[in-house]
Every structure is written in structure tokens, then in C-alpha cells.
Design a protein around this motif. Structure first.
Motif, PDB file in Angstrom:
ATOM      1  N   GLU A   4       0.832  -1.207   0.000  1.00  0.00           N
ATOM      2  CA  GLU A   4       0.000   0.000   0.000  1.00  0.00           C
ATOM      3  C   GLU A   4       0.864   1.254   0.000  1.00  0.00           C
ATOM      4  OE1 GLU A   4      -2.471  -0.403   3.419  1.00  0.00           O
ATOM      5  OE2 GLU A   4      -3.808  -1.882   2.480  1.00  0.00           O
ATOM      6  N   TRP A   5       1.921   1.268   0.823  1.00  0.00           N
ATOM      7  CA  TRP A   5       2.798   2.450   0.877  1.00  0.00           C
ATOM      8  C   TRP A   5       3.553   2.644  -0.433  1.00  0.00           C
ATOM      9  CZ3 TRP A   5       5.008   0.886   6.312  1.00  0.00           C
ATOM     10  CH2 TRP A   5       4.042   1.162   7.285  1.00  0.00           C
ATOM     11  N   THR A   6       3.947   1.531  -1.070  1.00  0.00           N
ATOM     12  CA  THR A   6       4.639   1.645  -2.350  1.00  0.00           C
ATOM     13  C   THR A   6       3.730   2.269  -3.403  1.00  0.00           C
ATOM     14  OG1 THR A   6       5.955  -0.320  -1.816  1.00  0.00           O
ATOM     15  CG2 THR A   6       5.882   0.358  -4.132  1.00  0.00           C
ATOM     16  N   LEU A   7       2.461   1.859  -3.425  1.00  0.00           N
ATOM     17  CA  LEU A   7       1.501   2.436  -4.378  1.00  0.00           C
ATOM     18  C   LEU A   7       1.265   3.919  -4.099  1.00  0.00           C
ATOM     19  CD1 LEU A   7      -1.107  -0.475  -4.610  1.00  0.00           C
ATOM     20  CD2 LEU A   7       0.567   0.213  -6.341  1.00  0.00           C
ATOM     21  N   LYS A   8       1.206   4.272  -2.806  1.00  0.00           N
ATOM     22  CA  LYS A   8       1.007   5.692  -2.466  1.00  0.00           C
ATOM     23  C   LYS A   8       2.203   6.532  -2.885  1.00  0.00           C
ATOM     24  CE  LYS A   8      -2.108   4.947   1.455  1.00  0.00           C
ATOM     25  NZ  LYS A   8      -2.283   5.062   2.936  1.00  0.00           N
ATOM     26  N   LEU A   9       3.402   5.999  -2.692  1.00  0.00           N
ATOM     27  CA  LEU A   9       4.601   6.723  -3.112  1.00  0.00           C
ATOM     28  C   LEU A   9       4.656   6.849  -4.630  1.00  0.00           C
ATOM     29  CD1 LEU A   9       7.303   5.229  -0.705  1.00  0.00           C
ATOM     30  CD2 LEU A   9       6.327   7.522  -0.642  1.00  0.00           C
ATOM     31  N   TRP A  10       4.197   5.817  -5.346  1.00  0.00           N
ATOM     32  CA  TRP A  10       4.198   5.872  -6.810  1.00  0.00           C
ATOM     33  C   TRP A  10       3.228   6.932  -7.316  1.00  0.00           C
ATOM     34  CZ3 TRP A  10       6.982   4.878 -10.792  1.00  0.00           C
ATOM     35  CH2 TRP A  10       6.399   4.815 -12.062  1.00  0.00           C
ATOM     36  N   ARG A  11       2.093   7.080  -6.627  1.00  0.00           N
ATOM     37  CA  ARG A  11       1.132   8.117  -7.031  1.00  0.00           C
ATOM     38  C   ARG A  11       1.702   9.517  -6.795  1.00  0.00           C
ATOM     39  NH1 ARG A  11      -2.547   4.992  -3.757  1.00  0.00           N
ATOM     40  NH2 ARG A  11      -3.616   3.417  -5.004  1.00  0.00           N
ATOM     41  N   ARG A  12       2.599   9.635  -5.827  1.00  0.00           N
ATOM     42  CA  ARG A  12       3.238  10.927  -5.527  1.00  0.00           C
ATOM     43  C   ARG A  12       4.703  10.907  -5.964  1.00  0.00           C
ATOM     44  NH1 ARG A  12      -0.418   9.577  -1.756  1.00  0.00           N
ATOM     45  NH2 ARG A  12      -1.852  11.180  -0.981  1.00  0.00           N
ATOM     46  N   ARG A  13       4.953  10.327  -7.127  1.00  0.00           N
ATOM     47  CA  ARG A  13       6.335  10.145  -7.573  1.00  0.00           C
ATOM     48  C   ARG A  13       7.030  11.480  -7.837  1.00  0.00           C
ATOM     49  NH1 ARG A  13       2.767   7.726 -10.985  1.00  0.00           N
ATOM     50  NH2 ARG A  13       2.425   8.648 -13.057  1.00  0.00           N
ATOM     51  N   GLY A  14       6.285  12.523  -8.156  1.00  0.00           N
ATOM     52  CA  GLY A  14       6.902  13.838  -8.344  1.00  0.00           C
ATOM     53  C   GLY A  14       7.511  14.359  -7.056  1.00  0.00           C
ATOM     54  N   THR A  15       6.774  14.238  -5.957  1.00  0.00           N
ATOM     55  CA  THR A  15       7.286  14.658  -4.653  1.00  0.00           C
ATOM     56  C   THR A  15       8.465  13.796  -4.232  1.00  0.00           C
ATOM     57  OG1 THR A  15       5.039  15.331  -4.047  1.00  0.00           O
ATOM     58  CG2 THR A  15       6.641  15.103  -2.263  1.00  0.00           C
ATOM     59  N   VAL A  16       8.361  12.488  -4.499  1.00  0.00           N
ATOM     60  CA  VAL A  16       9.460  11.580  -4.153  1.00  0.00           C
ATOM     61  C   VAL A  16      10.719  11.926  -4.952  1.00  0.00           C
ATOM     62  CG1 VAL A  16      10.223   9.177  -4.188  1.00  0.00           C
ATOM     63  CG2 VAL A  16       7.880   9.724  -3.502  1.00  0.00           C
ATOM     64  N   PHE A  17      10.540  12.250  -6.237  1.00  0.00           N
ATOM     65  CA  PHE A  17      11.685  12.614  -7.075  1.00  0.00           C
ATOM     66  C   PHE A  17      12.348  13.894  -6.565  1.00  0.00           C
ATOM     67  CE2 PHE A  17      13.396  14.965 -10.752  1.00  0.00           C
ATOM     68  CZ  PHE A  17      14.366  14.057 -11.168  1.00  0.00           C
ATOM     69  N   LEU A  18      11.541  14.895  -6.189  1.00  0.00           N
ATOM     70  CA  LEU A  18      12.085  16.140  -5.651  1.00  0.00           C
ATOM     71  C   LEU A  18      12.856  15.893  -4.353  1.00  0.00           C
ATOM     72  CD1 LEU A  18      12.284  19.232  -5.813  1.00  0.00           C
ATOM     73  CD2 LEU A  18      10.104  19.348  -4.583  1.00  0.00           C
ATOM     74  N   PHE A  19      12.318  15.018  -3.514  1.00  0.00           N
ATOM     75  CA  PHE A  19      12.993  14.685  -2.263  1.00  0.00           C
ATOM     76  C   PHE A  19      14.334  14.003  -2.526  1.00  0.00           C
ATOM     77  CE2 PHE A  19      13.779  11.516   1.120  1.00  0.00           C
ATOM     78  CZ  PHE A  19      13.903  12.375   2.203  1.00  0.00           C
ATOM     79  N   LEU A  20      14.371  13.095  -3.503  1.00  0.00           N
ATOM     80  CA  LEU A  20      15.623  12.413  -3.846  1.00  0.00           C
ATOM     81  C   LEU A  20      16.657  13.383  -4.414  1.00  0.00           C
ATOM     82  CD1 LEU A  20      14.235   9.100  -5.419  1.00  0.00           C
ATOM     83  CD2 LEU A  20      15.274   9.405  -3.163  1.00  0.00           C
ATOM     84  N   VAL A  21      16.186  14.362  -5.185  1.00  0.00           N
ATOM     85  CA  VAL A  21      17.105  15.365  -5.731  1.00  0.00           C
ATOM     86  C   VAL A  21      17.715  16.190  -4.602  1.00  0.00           C
ATOM     87  CG1 VAL A  21      17.221  17.484  -7.109  1.00  0.00           C
ATOM     88  CG2 VAL A  21      16.007  15.490  -7.991  1.00  0.00           C
TER      89      VAL A  21
END
Length: 405
Positions: free
Chosen positions: A67-84
Motif C-alpha cells: 500500500e505504501w509503495t503504491l502511495k509513493l508511486w502516485r506521488r512520484r513527483g514529490t518523491v523525485f524532488l525529495f531524492l534530488v
């Protein structure tokens, strides 16, 4: 005509009464089924059914990870910004230059704040079943700083080793220069971070109740079900605990921001249901979180901090030790390890790295075992809770299959 009308009304009344009776019996059977399912889930604990509990815990963990993986995938833009941002900080951290002292300072402060915020979240998460990190970590830290401040006559402890170890400064301080406010200022950051963590820990029940109210769905949460039952039985409530919970709920619902602030500003075990109450009655997020943050991180935290500092001030501690020694028969034997422990702490403040007497080892051993037991109980409660959540999934699946047959 009137007689015919009366004769027609009588069967309708009988039918209505019969439908009402059928509805009551259906509600009663549903409540009995829910109570039976709840008792079956509560029996699923490590010390009764260890194999099944661990099996269900692993399956529930896999479901949550999915479930958490799917939620992170839906917010992949935010996750990408955080990784940057993490990559940029990593480059700045590994590159030599004049900026390194600022990077190291930020790293130290960030880790120190994150540590106390995390302990605060652990303390308030789980609706009262969390780890009591104030008694285990923050309270002892404030007490150590208080004792050291009075012994050193200063709060300017050298960094490092502070905060890992407290050592008196070589220059020393002026006798009697320590005030209540100077000690409060020394521990203000960690205390406020811990309070902010406890406020964050109140958010999951709020979001759960709010989502359930918006969707009209039955949430997978025992505490929310108990909350709805409490609202249904509000008029007939007789016991003190239920009436107190209803009083908190009414204050939060009617007074709003200042009601939440009042409940969050004092040590209040009933505030655990405030998140559910605010979510259920659609209190705006910033009204709930703002009042909770101010109450817990500022007002309540200063009250608790002040209590610990006063309790562990030099003259109060000396009076408590002498009071222990005045107990008939066993007093002197109990007083000796405490006196040795305090003396060892004073020696460590002036001479870092020296050994400690047996009295300190004995008290330290007891405290370490208490902490270990409480942490183990907290971990076991997490395992039991997740296993029971998976058991509820199976029960709901079984009931839905029975309805389709």
C-alpha cells in the motif's frame, strides 16, 4: 367508513411494530457478531498463539508495504524532488570546502531534532499504547542537565562530548548563578521537539476519522468503532470514564481551537480521542494541528519541564535522599546506593572517563532493564496489533463471502 379505516390502520401498526422488532433483532445479532469477532482477534497475541501471530504479522507487513509503495508511486513527483534534495545535500556533504562547518552544524542539529521528534511520535502513536519516552528518555535527560547545572554552576557544557556526555567546563561558574530559566533554556530545543513529535503522533487518528466521515465507509479501526458507540450511548452514559470522554468531545466540538488547546496543554490521558473527535466532526486540519502543536510543544512541555527541573534541583534531591534515610529499619540500606550514585555522578562531571562505583552500576542496571522491558513490550504490542489487523481483514472477507452466497 371510520370502522373500515380503523381496521386498516391496525394491520399497518402491527406490520410497523414487526419491522421494528426485526430491525432490533438484526442490530443485536450484528453487535453480537462484532463482539465475537473482536474477542477472537484480541486472543491473537504472541504469548498465546505465537506462530499464528507472527505469520499474520508478516502478511500484514507485506500488505502495508504494498500500500505504501503504491502511495509513493502516485506521488512520484514529490518523491523525485525529495531524492534530488538528498542528492544535493550528499554532494555538499562529501565536497571539501569552507562550507563544511555549516554542513556539519546542520547535520548535528537535524539529527538531534529528528531523534527527539521520533521519540515524541513513539510516545503518542497508538492511542495511549505508545512507548513512554518522556519517562524513559526526555525526563532523565532534563534531570541530568539539572543536576549537572547545579554541580557545575554553569550550563556551558563543552561540545563535544555534550549532549552524549555531560562534563563541567574547565573555567567553572559562579556559585549560585544557576537559575530555573537558564536550565529551561538549555533543554528547550529537545523538549519542544519531543512535544512536536507527540502532536504529529495525533494525526493518524484524525485523518482516519475524517476519511471515514467523508466516504461513509466503515474504517478498519477499533477505537473509531468504540467512539461511534460512545456517541450512540451518549444520553444513557452513566460511568465516569464515558462521561469524561463525552465532556472532552463536547469541549472540542463546541469551543473549537481554544477547546483543543486547553485539552492539549495539560497532561490529559483522554486527549487520545481528540484526533478521532476532530476528524469525525470535520474540524479543519490547521485548527486541530495548530492547537495541538501549541498546546503540546509549548505550553504542556514547559509545564512538564518545569516539574522535572524543580524535582531534581539540588536542595530537593538532598532532601529526598535524607528522607529515604529516615525510613525505619531499611532506610540506611536504601539511602546508601542513592548517595553513592549521586556522588559518582558528581565525580563524572568533573573527571570524564573515570570508573563508577558499584552503587551506580546497580542503579544503572535496574534502569536499563526497565527500559529494555518497556521497549520489548512496545515491540510486542506492535506485532500483536498488526496481526489482529490481518485477522480483521480475514473476518471481513469471510462475512462478505457469506453475504454473496
Amino acid at each position: 367508513m371510520a370502522a373500515n379505516g380503523a381496521s386498516c390502520e391496525q394491520p399497518q401498526k402491527r406490520v410497523g411494530a414487526k419491522d421494528k422488532q426485526n430491525g432490533n433483532s438484526t442490530d443485536s445479532s450484528v453487535r453480537e457478531r462484532r463482539q465475537k469477532d473482536k474477542e477472537e482477534r484480541l486472543s491473537l497475541v504472541l504469548w498465546r498463539r505465537p506462530i499464528t501471530t507472527l505469520h499474520y504479522f508478516l502478511l500484514e507487513t507485506l500488505i502495508k508495504l504494498k500500500e505504501w509503495t503504491l502511495k509513493l508511486w502516485r506521488r512520484r513527483g514529490t518523491v523525485f524532488l525529495f531524492l534530488v534534495l538528498c542528492s544535493l545535500f550528499s554532494i555538499a556533504y562529501s565536497t571539501e570546502g569552507a562550507h563544511q562547518k555549516y554542513v556539519q552544524y546542520l547535520e548535528k542539529k537535524f539529527l538531534w531534532c529528528a531523534y527527539w521528534v521520533g521519540l515524541g511520535i513513539l510516545s503518542s502513536v497508538g492511542l495511549g499504547t505508545g512507548l513512554h519516552t518522556f519517562l524513559l528518555y526526555l525526563g532523565p535527560h532534563i534531570a541530568s542537565v539539572t543536576l549537572a547545572a547545579y554541580e557545575c554552576s554553569s550550563t556551558d557544557f563543552p561540545e563535544p562530548p555534550y549532549p552524549d556526555q555531560i562534563v563541567c567546563p574547565q573555567s567553572g561558574g559562579v556559585e549560585g548563578s544557576i537559575s530555573l530559566w537558564s536550565i529551561m533554556s538549555k533543554v528547550r530545543l529537545e523538549a519542544c521537539m519531543w512535544g512536536a513529535g507527540t502532536a504529529i503522533g495525533e494525526l493518524p487518528p484524525y485523518f482516519m476519522a475524517r476519511a471515514a466521515r467523508l466516504s461513509g465507509a466503515d474504517p478498519d479501526d477499533e477505537d473509531y468503532e468504540e467512539f461511534e458507540e460512545m456517541l450512540e450511548q451518549a444520553e444513557t452514559a452513566q460511568d465516569f470514564v464515558t462521561r469524561a470522554k463525552l465532556g472532552v468531545q463536547n469541549m472540542v466540538q463546541k469551543v473549537g481551537f481554544f477547546g483543543i488547546l486547553a485539552c492539549a496543554s495539560i497532561p490529559n490521558p483522554l486527549f487520545d480521542l481528540a484526533g478521532i473527535t476532530c476528524g469525525h466532526f470535520m474540524v479543519p486540519f490547521w485548527t486541530f494541528f495548530g492547537a495541538t502543536l501549541i498546546g503540546k510543544a509549548i505550553i504542556k512541555m514547559h509545564i512538564q519541564k518545569l516539574f522535572v527541573i524543580i524535582t531534581f534541583s539540588k536542595h530537593i534531591v538532598e532532601q529526598m535522599v535524607s528522607l529515604i534515610g529516615s525510613v525505619p529499619k531499611v532506610g540506611p540500606s536504601l539511602q546508601k546506593p542513592f548517595s553513592q550514585y549521586l556522588e559518582a555522578q558528581r565525580n563524572k562531571l568533573h573527571h570524564a572517563g573515570e570508573g563508577a562505583p558499584a552503587g551506580e552500576n546497580w542503579l544503572s542496571w535496574v534502569f536499563e532493564k526497565v527500559v529494555l522491558v518497556m521497549v520489548c513490550y512496545f515491540v510486542c504490542s506492535i506485532v500483536n496489533s498488526m496481526a489482529q489487523s490481518y485477522a480483521k481483514r480475514l473476518q471481513q472477507q469471510r462475512h462478505s463471502e457469506e453475504k454473496t452466497k
